[in-house]
Design a protein around this motif. Structure first.
Motif, PDB file in Angstrom:
ATOM      1  N   ASP A 162      30.989  31.365  34.334  1.00  0.00           N
ATOM      2  CA  ASP A 162      31.488  32.728  34.477  1.00  0.00           C
ATOM      3  C   ASP A 162      32.160  32.922  35.836  1.00  0.00           C
ATOM      4  OD1 ASP A 162      31.197  35.671  33.388  1.00  0.00           O
ATOM      5  OD2 ASP A 162      30.602  35.731  35.498  1.00  0.00           O
ATOM      6  N   GLU A 163      33.359  33.481  35.826  1.00  0.00           N
ATOM      7  CA  GLU A 163      34.124  33.662  37.058  1.00  0.00           C
ATOM      8  C   GLU A 163      33.413  34.602  38.035  1.00  0.00           C
ATOM      9  OE1 GLU A 163      37.113  32.292  39.364  1.00  0.00           O
ATOM     10  OE2 GLU A 163      36.767  31.734  37.270  1.00  0.00           O
ATOM     11  N   ASP A 164      32.751  35.612  37.501  1.00  0.00           N
ATOM     12  CA  ASP A 164      32.024  36.535  38.369  1.00  0.00           C
ATOM     13  C   ASP A 164      30.869  35.829  39.064  1.00  0.00           C
ATOM     14  OD1 ASP A 164      33.657  38.715  37.671  1.00  0.00           O
ATOM     15  OD2 ASP A 164      32.465  39.099  35.871  1.00  0.00           O
ATOM     16  N   GLN A 165      30.153  34.970  38.330  1.00  0.00           N
ATOM     17  CA  GLN A 165      29.017  34.265  38.921  1.00  0.00           C
ATOM     18  C   GLN A 165      29.446  33.182  39.907  1.00  0.00           C
ATOM     19  OE1 GLN A 165      25.846  34.953  38.919  1.00  0.00           O
ATOM     20  NE2 GLN A 165      26.134  36.730  37.603  1.00  0.00           N
ATOM     21  N   LYS A 166      30.643  32.697  39.762  1.00  0.00           N
ATOM     22  CA  LYS A 166      31.179  31.749  40.748  1.00  0.00           C
ATOM     23  C   LYS A 166      31.413  32.424  42.102  1.00  0.00           C
ATOM     24  CE  LYS A 166      33.863  28.940  37.407  1.00  0.00           C
ATOM     25  NZ  LYS A 166      33.466  27.562  37.694  1.00  0.00           N
ATOM     26  N   THR A 167      31.593  33.747  42.068  1.00  0.00           N
ATOM     27  CA  THR A 167      31.955  34.517  43.254  1.00  0.00           C
ATOM     28  C   THR A 167      30.712  34.974  43.999  1.00  0.00           C
ATOM     29  OG1 THR A 167      33.910  35.327  42.067  1.00  0.00           O
ATOM     30  CG2 THR A 167      33.262  36.503  44.075  1.00  0.00           C
ATOM     31  N   PRO A 168      30.608  34.708  45.299  1.00  0.00           N
ATOM     32  CA  PRO A 168      29.444  35.173  46.076  1.00  0.00           C
ATOM     33  C   PRO A 168      29.441  36.683  46.219  1.00  0.00           C
ATOM     34  CG  PRO A 168      31.081  34.173  47.527  1.00  0.00           C
ATOM     35  CD  PRO A 168      31.545  33.919  46.128  1.00  0.00           C
ATOM     36  N   SER A 169      28.323  37.237  46.653  1.00  0.00           N
ATOM     37  CA  SER A 169      28.168  38.688  46.744  1.00  0.00           C
ATOM     38  C   SER A 169      29.197  39.326  47.669  1.00  0.00           C
ATOM     39  CB  SER A 169      26.760  39.036  47.229  1.00  0.00           C
ATOM     40  OG  SER A 169      26.530  38.496  48.523  1.00  0.00           O
ATOM     41  N   PHE A 170      29.659  38.570  48.682  1.00  0.00           N
ATOM     42  CA  PHE A 170      30.608  39.129  49.653  1.00  0.00           C
ATOM     43  C   PHE A 170      32.059  38.931  49.256  1.00  0.00           C
ATOM     44  CE2 PHE A 170      28.635  35.160  51.131  1.00  0.00           C
ATOM     45  CZ  PHE A 170      29.714  34.288  51.049  1.00  0.00           C
ATOM     46  N   GLY A 171      32.308  38.292  48.089  1.00  0.00           N
ATOM     47  CA  GLY A 171      33.671  38.136  47.620  1.00  0.00           C
ATOM     48  C   GLY A 171      34.394  36.964  48.258  1.00  0.00           C
ATOM     49  N   THR A 172      35.722  36.969  48.165  1.00  0.00           N
ATOM     50  CA  THR A 172      36.534  35.880  48.695  1.00  0.00           C
ATOM     51  C   THR A 172      37.626  36.406  49.617  1.00  0.00           C
ATOM     52  OG1 THR A 172      38.170  35.945  46.902  1.00  0.00           O
ATOM     53  CG2 THR A 172      36.180  34.614  46.529  1.00  0.00           C
ATOM     54  N   LYS A 173      38.124  35.525  50.447  1.00  0.00           N
ATOM     55  CA  LYS A 173      39.180  35.901  51.383  1.00  0.00           C
ATOM     56  C   LYS A 173      40.439  36.356  50.638  1.00  0.00           C
ATOM     57  CE  LYS A 173      41.728  32.880  53.578  1.00  0.00           C
ATOM     58  NZ  LYS A 173      42.226  31.823  54.489  1.00  0.00           N
ATOM     59  N   GLU A 174      40.752  35.694  49.538  1.00  0.00           N
ATOM     60  CA  GLU A 174      41.940  36.032  48.772  1.00  0.00           C
ATOM     61  C   GLU A 174      41.877  37.458  48.235  1.00  0.00           C
ATOM     62  OE1 GLU A 174      41.521  32.007  49.525  1.00  0.00           O
ATOM     63  OE2 GLU A 174      40.090  33.219  48.349  1.00  0.00           O
ATOM     64  N   ASP A 175      40.659  37.882  47.842  1.00  0.00           N
ATOM     65  CA  ASP A 175      40.504  39.233  47.303  1.00  0.00           C
ATOM     66  C   ASP A 175      40.584  40.299  48.390  1.00  0.00           C
ATOM     67  OD1 ASP A 175      40.188  38.354  44.688  1.00  0.00           O
ATOM     68  OD2 ASP A 175      38.042  38.017  44.944  1.00  0.00           O
ATOM     69  N   ILE A 176      40.340  39.923  49.627  1.00  0.00           N
ATOM     70  CA  ILE A 176      40.385  40.874  50.749  1.00  0.00           C
ATOM     71  C   ILE A 176      41.808  41.093  51.239  1.00  0.00           C
ATOM     72  CG2 ILE A 176      39.934  40.958  53.253  1.00  0.00           C
ATOM     73  CD1 ILE A 176      37.721  42.150  51.777  1.00  0.00           C
ATOM     74  N   GLN A 177      42.583  40.035  51.266  1.00  0.00           N
ATOM     75  CA  GLN A 177      43.881  40.071  51.938  1.00  0.00           C
ATOM     76  C   GLN A 177      44.836  41.123  51.390  1.00  0.00           C
ATOM     77  OE1 GLN A 177      44.687  35.831  51.600  1.00  0.00           O
ATOM     78  NE2 GLN A 177      44.434  35.565  53.815  1.00  0.00           N
ATOM     79  N   SER A 178      44.740  41.410  50.097  1.00  0.00           N
ATOM     80  CA  SER A 178      45.690  42.342  49.493  1.00  0.00           C
ATOM     81  C   SER A 178      45.242  43.801  49.557  1.00  0.00           C
ATOM     82  CB  SER A 178      45.923  41.966  48.021  1.00  0.00           C
ATOM     83  OG  SER A 178      44.693  42.039  47.307  1.00  0.00           O
ATOM     84  N   LEU A 179      44.062  44.073  50.098  1.00  0.00           N
ATOM     85  CA  LEU A 179      43.520  45.432  50.100  1.00  0.00           C
ATOM     86  C   LEU A 179      44.171  46.310  51.167  1.00  0.00           C
ATOM     87  CD1 LEU A 179      39.691  44.762  49.664  1.00  0.00           C
ATOM     88  CD2 LEU A 179      41.361  45.390  47.905  1.00  0.00           C
ATOM     89  N   ASP A 180      44.240  47.615  50.859  1.00  0.00           N
ATOM     90  CA  ASP A 180      44.688  48.557  51.882  1.00  0.00           C
ATOM     91  C   ASP A 180      43.674  49.706  51.985  1.00  0.00           C
ATOM     92  OD1 ASP A 180      45.255  50.591  49.944  1.00  0.00           O
ATOM     93  OD2 ASP A 180      47.239  49.746  49.610  1.00  0.00           O
ATOM     94  N   ALA A 181      43.900  50.600  52.930  1.00  0.00           N
ATOM     95  CA  ALA A 181      42.934  51.663  53.232  1.00  0.00           C
ATOM     96  C   ALA A 181      42.770  52.651  52.086  1.00  0.00           C
ATOM     97  CB  ALA A 181      43.363  52.400  54.500  1.00  0.00           C
TER      98      ALA A 181
END
Length: 422
Positions: A162-181
């Motif tokens: 499962d892709e969700d279970q592969k992901t740690p609780s704090f997420g990934t760098k790739e998922d952070i980079q595109s975020l805005d305020a």
């Protein structure tokens, strides 16, 4: 005492005279998803840094100092299919001071943090957002330098389907980079309005006083449906293997096994004893036979996740010993399957598990976690006496059955390239 403040919002008071402080603990739970894990983690950093009426971190610190040095923080966690945002605050018990109203002031502070974040014009404060985003990216990047953590995370990616279970609780760098305020405002609103909320207060304090103060928090009703806590995965027909190469001094060899034993299974006590014998304690087989006697590992241990049916072995080795270490790990498991361990080892493990459990009861957070699981799952033991009875009742045959239940599913190796040794 547990009471419902609103549908989906519960308060549990744990009266105890063990501590001179009062611990307030708020847990927001929802389904763990790859697409939201990083957002929720960054949100905790923003909420912890400032608020609408405390726009600078220094202002937050000054308020905590006024509360006689109260401590406060937020973090994220994952338990099976659940993603959790946790807020903790420790307050001095006003019984030891000539002053009243400290609990109420602490709860007002929490209300400020949770219900008045630093949001203006539908966006978090841009300077704060940018700083915390950069800090989080730097942190996630730094995990690559912690090779033990890197190996553990890559083993999870290899093991889980499962892709969700592969992901740690704090997420990934790739998922952070595109975020805005602006993105984080929606994340905040979903958490504060839709998450299941469990509030715990631990300390020497009257339940009625706590209930009266907490009820002032403006939580709204929410759907009481909650995703199942346990994640279950089908058995893979083949063992998954992966090796990655990095400039490491010490190679890492990590293994993952599937088990059918979960937290609410009476066999969990047998799993606890098995893990203690396998690699959980200094007298365990992995530690004594792989690390000490054979001198083939810098460290060797095992652990289990009873919310995902997941048992792991972690070792740090010289790359030239990989095959020997792999064989020796399997030998230790086979020994446990065949009951090749002494009565003294069995009893020592049980005593250490009992002491470990008693120590957890001397921690406010330990009491909270135990009570949280009792509320959500079946109560396997009512007190330390029953825990000891169930641990002491585990037999050699029980341990053998746990060992037989394990199925090797993944092997991850972190190694140095051959030419790096030349």
């Amino acid at each position: 005492m547990t009471i419902s403040l609103q549908p989906g919002v519960n308060l549990t008071v744990i009266p105890t005279e063990k501590f001179k402080t009062i611990r307030l603990f708020f847990r927001f739970s929802t389904e763990h998803q790859k697409k939201t894990a990083a957002k929720r983690t960054l949100l905790t950093n923003l909420l912890e840094t400032n608020s609408l009426h405390y726009p600078f971190q220094t202002k937050l610190s000054e308020k905590l100092a006024e509360l006689y040095g109260a401590s406060f923080g937020l973090n994220v966690g994952k338990k099976g299919n659940l993603h959790q945002v946790n807020l903790m605050m420790n307050l001095v018990n006003e019984k030891y001071l000539n002053e009243e109203g400290i609990l109420e002031e602490g709860i007002k502070f929490i209300q400020e943090i949770l219900f008045h974040p630093n949001i203006k014009e539908d966006a978090f404060d841009f300077d704060t957002f940018q700083l915390e985003k950069e800090n989080m990216i730097d942190y996630l990047e730094s995990l690559k330098e912690d090779k033990q953590t890197l190996a553990a995370l890559r083993l999870q990616e290899l093991y889980f389907m499962d892709e969700d279970q592969k992901t740690p609780s704090f997420g990934t760098k790739e998922d952070i980079q595109s975020l805005d305020a602006y993105d984080l405002v929606q994340t905040y609103q979903e958490m504060i309005m839709q998450d299941q909320v469990d509030i715990f207060v631990v300390g020497d304090i009257a339940e009625e006083k706590v209930s009266r103060a907490i009820r002032r928090l403006p939580f709204t009703p929410r759907n009481t449906f909650s995703p199942k806590m346990f994640y279950q995965q089908e058995l893979k027909s083949e063992v998954q293997t992966e090796t990655i190469y990095e400039p490491v001094i010490q190679a890492k060899l990590n293994l993952a096994y599937r088990t059918s034993i979960y937290y609410n299974d009476p066999r969990r006590f047998s799993l606890l004893v098995f893990n203690g014998l396998f690699g959980g304690f200094p007298h365990s087989k992995l530690f004594t036979n792989v690390r000490e006697k054979a001198s083939l590992a810098y460290y060797a241990s095992s652990a289990f996740d009873s919310f995902r049916g997941f048992v792991t072995v972690q070792t740090g080795i010289d790359r030239k010993n990989r095959s020997r270490v792999l064989s020796l790990i399997e030998e230790q498991l086979e020994d446990l399957k065949e009951g090749h361990f002494t009565e003294n080892d069995l009893q020592q493990t049980k005593v250490m598990l009992k002491n470990q459990f008693l120590l957890s009861l001397d921690s406010a957070q330990g009491l909270i976690e135990m009570t949280y699981l009792e509320r959500r799952l079946s109560k396997l033991v009512k007190d330390e006496t029953e825990f000891e009875e169930k641990i002491m009742a585990v037999t050699k045959e029980d341990v053998k059955k746990v060992a037989e239940d394990l199925q090797l599913q993944a092997i991850f190796t972190l190694d140095k390239k051959e030419e790096a040794y030349e």
